[in-house]
Design a protein around this motif. Structure first.
Motif, mmCIF file in Angstrom:
data_model
loop_
_atom_site.group_PDB
_atom_site.id
_atom_site.type_symbol
_atom_site.label_atom_id
_atom_site.label_comp_id
_atom_site.label_asym_id
_atom_site.label_seq_id
_atom_site.Cartn_x
_atom_site.Cartn_y
_atom_site.Cartn_z
ATOM 1 N N ASN A 12 0.843 -1.197 0.000
ATOM 2 C CA ASN A 12 0.000 0.000 0.000
ATOM 3 C C ASN A 12 0.877 1.246 0.000
ATOM 4 N N GLY A 13 0.388 2.279 -0.665
ATOM 5 C CA GLY A 13 1.153 3.515 -0.791
ATOM 6 C C GLY A 13 2.054 3.539 -2.010
ATOM 7 N N THR A 14 2.121 2.432 -2.739
ATOM 8 C CA THR A 14 2.927 2.368 -3.963
ATOM 9 C C THR A 14 2.019 1.971 -5.114
ATOM 10 N N ALA A 15 1.671 2.949 -5.955
ATOM 11 C CA ALA A 15 0.756 2.696 -7.070
ATOM 12 C C ALA A 15 1.374 1.738 -8.074
ATOM 13 N N SER A 45 0.499 8.939 -13.785
ATOM 14 C CA SER A 45 1.571 7.950 -13.877
ATOM 15 C C SER A 45 2.332 7.761 -12.568
ATOM 16 N N GLY A 46 2.070 6.657 -11.904
ATOM 17 C CA GLY A 46 2.784 6.295 -10.691
ATOM 18 C C GLY A 46 2.430 7.091 -9.456
ATOM 19 N N ASP A 47 1.467 7.999 -9.571
ATOM 20 C CA ASP A 47 1.144 8.867 -8.437
ATOM 21 C C ASP A 47 -0.362 8.879 -8.180
ATOM 22 N N VAL A 48 -0.930 7.729 -7.906
ATOM 23 C CA VAL A 48 -2.345 7.638 -7.573
ATOM 24 C C VAL A 48 -2.442 7.312 -6.092
ATOM 25 N N SER A 49 -3.268 8.066 -5.399
ATOM 26 C CA SER A 49 -3.392 7.877 -3.954
ATOM 27 C C SER A 49 -4.774 8.326 -3.495
ATOM 28 N N SER A 50 -4.966 8.353 -2.199
ATOM 29 C CA SER A 50 -6.240 8.798 -1.644
ATOM 30 C C SER A 50 -6.496 10.273 -1.905
ATOM 31 N N GLY A 53 -6.911 9.962 -6.460
ATOM 32 C CA GLY A 53 -7.499 8.842 -7.196
ATOM 33 C C GLY A 53 -8.989 8.719 -6.958
ATOM 34 N N LEU A 54 -9.644 8.007 -7.838
ATOM 35 C CA LEU A 54 -11.059 7.690 -7.680
ATOM 36 C C LEU A 54 -11.162 6.587 -6.641
ATOM 37 N N GLU A 55 -11.886 6.838 -5.563
ATOM 38 C CA GLU A 55 -11.985 5.908 -4.441
ATOM 39 C C GLU A 55 -13.027 4.834 -4.727
ATOM 40 N N LEU A 56 -12.633 3.574 -4.533
ATOM 41 C CA LEU A 56 -13.549 2.448 -4.681
ATOM 42 C C LEU A 56 -13.538 1.632 -3.399
ATOM 43 N N ALA A 57 -14.696 1.495 -2.767
ATOM 44 C CA ALA A 57 -14.841 0.599 -1.621
ATOM 45 C C ALA A 57 -15.096 -0.809 -2.156
ATOM 46 N N ASP A 76 -3.842 2.009 -6.378
ATOM 47 C CA ASP A 76 -3.180 1.928 -5.084
ATOM 48 C C ASP A 76 -4.231 1.439 -4.092
ATOM 49 N N ALA A 77 -3.777 0.989 -2.937
ATOM 50 C CA ALA A 77 -4.681 0.424 -1.947
ATOM 51 C C ALA A 77 -4.300 0.906 -0.561
ATOM 52 N N ASP A 78 -5.289 0.962 0.325
ATOM 53 C CA ASP A 78 -5.018 1.278 1.726
ATOM 54 C C ASP A 78 -4.368 0.095 2.442
ATOM 55 N N THR A 79 -4.536 -1.111 1.900
ATOM 56 C CA THR A 79 -4.075 -2.332 2.553
ATOM 57 C C THR A 79 -3.312 -3.205 1.554
ATOM 58 N N ASN A 80 -2.181 -3.744 1.969
ATOM 59 C CA ASN A 80 -1.399 -4.644 1.111
ATOM 60 C C ASN A 80 -2.251 -5.787 0.580
ATOM 61 N N ASP A 81 -1.979 -6.191 -0.655
ATOM 62 C CA ASP A 81 -2.586 -7.358 -1.295
ATOM 63 C C ASP A 81 -4.086 -7.256 -1.516
ATOM 64 N N GLU A 82 -4.616 -6.043 -1.561
ATOM 65 C CA GLU A 82 -6.008 -5.847 -1.960
ATOM 66 C C GLU A 82 -6.019 -5.223 -3.349
ATOM 67 N N GLY A 83 -7.127 -5.378 -4.079
ATOM 68 C CA GLY A 83 -7.100 -4.881 -5.447
ATOM 69 C C GLY A 83 -8.441 -4.878 -6.141
ATOM 70 N N VAL A 84 -8.367 -5.114 -7.455
ATOM 71 C CA VAL A 84 -9.531 -4.988 -8.329
ATOM 72 C C VAL A 84 -9.593 -6.162 -9.303
ATOM 73 N N SER A 85 -10.761 -6.355 -9.850
ATOM 74 C CA SER A 85 -10.919 -7.193 -11.031
ATOM 75 C C SER A 85 -11.311 -6.266 -12.170
ATOM 76 N N TRP A 86 -11.056 -6.687 -13.397
ATOM 77 C CA TRP A 86 -11.412 -5.862 -14.543
ATOM 78 C C TRP A 86 -11.963 -6.749 -15.655
ATOM 79 N N LEU A 87 -12.799 -6.136 -16.483
ATOM 80 C CA LEU A 87 -13.452 -6.857 -17.570
ATOM 81 C C LEU A 87 -13.663 -5.909 -18.740
ATOM 82 N N MET A 88 -13.150 -6.286 -19.913
ATOM 83 C CA MET A 88 -13.459 -5.524 -21.119
ATOM 84 C C MET A 88 -14.871 -5.890 -21.525
ATOM 85 N N LEU A 89 -15.697 -4.880 -21.696
ATOM 86 C CA LEU A 89 -17.103 -5.092 -22.025
ATOM 87 C C LEU A 89 -17.258 -5.212 -23.531
#
Length: 91
Positions: A12-15, A45-50, A53-57, A76-89
């Motif tokens: 966390n803290g490293t985009a 580029s490399g600088d996304v944070s709270s 960035g757009l916040e997603l719960a 970026d994430a508030d917590t290590n090893d958390e993230g997103v899924s993505w899908l091309m529509l």
């Protein structure tokens, strides 16, 4: 043909870039339901944070009309090893 994937933030803290795949169409990005804290997504580029960035719960989603390449999006994430899924529509 569906193109999808997942990305977690190691420290966390490293985009990190969402990926490196070409996306020729709309893209949905959804915060993993198992996340305990927020994810931030943006194209600075490399600088996304709270602060910029757009916040997603957990479970929140955003749809982009066009990104061209997953490398243009950073998370970026508030917590290590958390993230997103993505899908091309496919529309």
């Amino acid at each position: 043909m569906a193109i999808s994937g997942q990305k977690t933030v190691t420290a966390n803290g490293t985009a990190e870039q969402l990926g490196s795949q070409i996306i020729n169409g709309p893209l949905m990005v959804k915060a993993l339901i198992a996340n305990t804290n927020n994810i931030y997504i943006g194209n600075v580029s490399g600088d996304v944070s709270s602060t910029n960035g757009l916040e997603l719960a957990a479970g929140d989603a955003v749809i982009f009309d066009s990104v061209g390449d997953l490398a243009h999006l950073w998370i970026d994430a508030d917590t290590n090893d958390e993230g997103v899924s993505w899908l091309m529509l496919d529309v």
